[in-house]
Design a protein around this motif. Structure first.
Motif, PDB file in Angstrom:
ATOM      1  N   LYS A 172       0.818  -1.215   0.000  1.00 34.87           N
ATOM      2  CA  LYS A 172       0.000   0.000   0.000  1.00 34.87           C
ATOM      3  C   LYS A 172       0.856   1.272   0.000  1.00 34.87           C
ATOM      4  O   LYS A 172       0.544   2.248   0.659  1.00 34.87           O
ATOM      5  CB  LYS A 172      -0.956   0.000   1.191  1.00 34.87           C
ATOM      6  CG  LYS A 172      -2.117  -0.954   1.055  1.00 34.87           C
ATOM      7  CD  LYS A 172      -3.105  -0.830   2.212  1.00 34.87           C
ATOM      8  CE  LYS A 172      -3.828   0.505   2.178  1.00 34.87           C
ATOM      9  NZ  LYS A 172      -4.851   0.598   3.251  1.00 34.87           N
ATOM     10  N   GLY A 173       1.965   1.235  -0.720  1.00 30.36           N
ATOM     11  CA  GLY A 173       2.806   2.412  -0.842  1.00 30.36           C
ATOM     12  C   GLY A 173       3.731   2.658   0.319  1.00 30.36           C
ATOM     13  O   GLY A 173       4.447   3.662   0.339  1.00 30.36           O
ATOM     14  N   ARG A 174       3.755   1.770   1.297  1.00 30.83           N
ATOM     15  CA  ARG A 174       4.606   1.955   2.470  1.00 30.83           C
ATOM     16  C   ARG A 174       5.664   0.861   2.560  1.00 30.83           C
ATOM     17  O   ARG A 174       5.456  -0.252   2.096  1.00 30.83           O
ATOM     18  CB  ARG A 174       3.764   1.906   3.749  1.00 30.83           C
ATOM     19  CG  ARG A 174       2.668   2.934   3.812  1.00 30.83           C
ATOM     20  CD  ARG A 174       1.864   2.712   5.065  1.00 30.83           C
ATOM     21  NE  ARG A 174       0.629   3.475   5.070  1.00 30.83           N
ATOM     22  CZ  ARG A 174      -0.351   3.272   5.926  1.00 30.83           C
ATOM     23  NH1 ARG A 174      -0.245   2.327   6.839  1.00 30.83           N
ATOM     24  NH2 ARG A 174      -1.449   4.003   5.862  1.00 30.83           N
ATOM     25  N   LYS A 175       6.764   1.195   3.198  1.00 32.00           N
ATOM     26  CA  LYS A 175       7.801   0.199   3.459  1.00 32.00           C
ATOM     27  C   LYS A 175       7.443  -0.548   4.724  1.00 32.00           C
ATOM     28  O   LYS A 175       7.349   0.030   5.806  1.00 32.00           O
ATOM     29  CB  LYS A 175       9.171   0.859   3.586  1.00 32.00           C
ATOM     30  CG  LYS A 175      10.297  -0.145   3.807  1.00 32.00           C
ATOM     31  CD  LYS A 175      11.665   0.481   3.636  1.00 32.00           C
ATOM     32  CE  LYS A 175      12.015   1.416   4.768  1.00 32.00           C
ATOM     33  NZ  LYS A 175      13.421   1.876   4.688  1.00 32.00           N
ATOM     34  N   MET A 176       7.266  -1.871   4.585  1.00 33.63           N
ATOM     35  CA  MET A 176       6.897  -2.698   5.726  1.00 33.63           C
ATOM     36  C   MET A 176       8.126  -3.227   6.461  1.00 33.63           C
ATOM     37  O   MET A 176       8.132  -3.358   7.680  1.00 33.63           O
ATOM     38  CB  MET A 176       6.041  -3.878   5.256  1.00 33.63           C
ATOM     39  CG  MET A 176       4.727  -3.495   4.609  1.00 33.63           C
ATOM     40  SD  MET A 176       3.549  -2.759   5.766  1.00 33.63           S
ATOM     41  CE  MET A 176       3.698  -1.010   5.365  1.00 33.63           C
TER      42      MET A 176
END
Length: 284
Positions: A229-233
């Motif tokens: 979702k566009g984020r670095k996990m």
């Protein structure tokens, strides 16, 4: 100093229902001679992140970052003319779907020679000699004859090799490979990956491998960034990521690998969740 350093990258697109945030605060870095893999499902913002840094997104995109440095130079602060001198020369990208990325109206020889003319200012004889050398280097048979071919006259694997030849034509410092084995059969995928890794080692390039294939990650990467979702996990070296994934989403991706032949159902990952939520892995 890292070759590429990005902090808090945000990319938004204007839509009829309001702004859509495709990349949400991503930070990453890659060093020379390092292979960084960015993984995640389709729509996780992997390609958009790199296209934003290169200035290749449409005018509807709004890009911001606390830092976006390539070789110490501010990529987002450059004007278009200055960026064009770097993109294709010092930073190159192998795009998805080579058949769609090559211009069907021009021969592959003309297209690769245009790169050499624009960035290295070679004359016609020098351009042709360099194009033949590049085609030989990436394993295209009968390179002199193939320079006169149009994309539709070549196979998918050959077109991908043409794209790689174009990307390395000016000996870039950083190569971005966006799903370089998409739509290729397994045998050709292996050849393309081996070719990329050989070229990366020979030229000492930094390499960013964008993929959703964890098998490719295991074979090629030094470090891995997982996006959702566009984020670095999560970010880790490749061995740590596979042996001890920290984030729930990373564990979900790894659990979905067809790593055995027991006949059991593979686990699945649910679709996009509400803000702040993550998916549940269906057990085997």
């Amino acid at each position: 100093m890292p070759l590429l350093e990005i902090e808090n990258l945000v990319v938004e697109f204007d839509t009829a229902s309001g702004p859509f945030r495709a990349v949400d605060g991503v930070s990453l870095s890659v060093d020379a001679r390092e292979v960084l893999a960015i993984v995640g499902e389709s729509g996780s913002g992997k390609s958009v992140s790199m296209l934003a840094v290169m200035g290749l997104l449409p005018w509807t995109a709004k890009v911001s970052a606390d830092k976006a440095l390539f070789n110490g130079r501010d990529m987002l602060g450059m004007d278009a003319a200055e960026r064009r001198k770097i993109i294709g020369k010092d930073i190159s990208m192998i795009f998805q779907e080579p058949m769609a990325s090559l211009n069907p109206c021009f021969t592959v020889g003309f297209q690769i020679e245009e790169v050499l003319r624009f960035h290295l200012h070679m004359n016609k004889k020098e351009r042709r000699a360099r194009a033949i050398e590049l085609f030989t280097q990436v394993g295209i048979p009968q390179p002199e004859e193939r320079l006169s071919s149009y994309p539709h006259q070549m196979s998918g694997g050959q077109c991908q090799r043409v794209m790689i030849a174009m990307a390395i034509a000016c000996n870039p410092k950083l190569l971005i490979a966006d799903e370089p084995t998409t739509a290729l059969d397994v045998t050709i995928q292996k050849q393309i990956l081996d070719l990329l890794m050989r070229l990366q080692a020979e030229h000492g390039m930094g390499l960013i491998m964008i993929t959703h294939n964890m098998g490719v990650v295991a074979e090629t990467a030094d470090r891995v960034i997982v996006q959702y979702k566009g984020r670095k996990m999560e970010e880790a070296d490749v061995l740590s990521l596979f042996e001890n994934p920290k984030h729930k989403y990373t564990r979900a991706l790894l659990s979905a690998l067809p790593d055995n032949a027991t006949g059991d159902r593979l686990p699945t990952i649910a679709g996009l969740m509400a803000e702040g939520e993550f998916m549940t892995v269906t057990p085997r």
